[in-house]
Design a protein around this motif. Structure first.
Motif: not given
Length: 60
Positions: A50-60
């Motif tokens: 509820s405190r942070v919106a993680l950002m998905p990573v697409i292939e790296e």
């Protein structure tokens, strides 16, 4: 928990928007809004969804 965090599953790769120096992390668990992520540069971190919106990573 943000809508995006609700979709996170173990094995998915993410970045923390406020801590780019942590590098890419792999989601270990997502239970009751608490998300455990193992970041390459920071190690294992338990985050309150509820405190942070993680950002998905697409292939790296």
């Amino acid at each position: 928990m943000t809508d995006m965090n609700a979709l996170l599953e173990p094995g998915m790769l993410v970045r923390h928007p406020d801590c780019p120096d942590w590098g890419i992390g792999q989601v270990q668990s997502n239970i009751g809004g608490r998300i455990t992520v193992n970041f390459r540069e920071e190690g294992k971190v338990v985050l309150e969804g509820s405190r942070v919106a993680l950002m998905p990573v697409i292939e790296e």
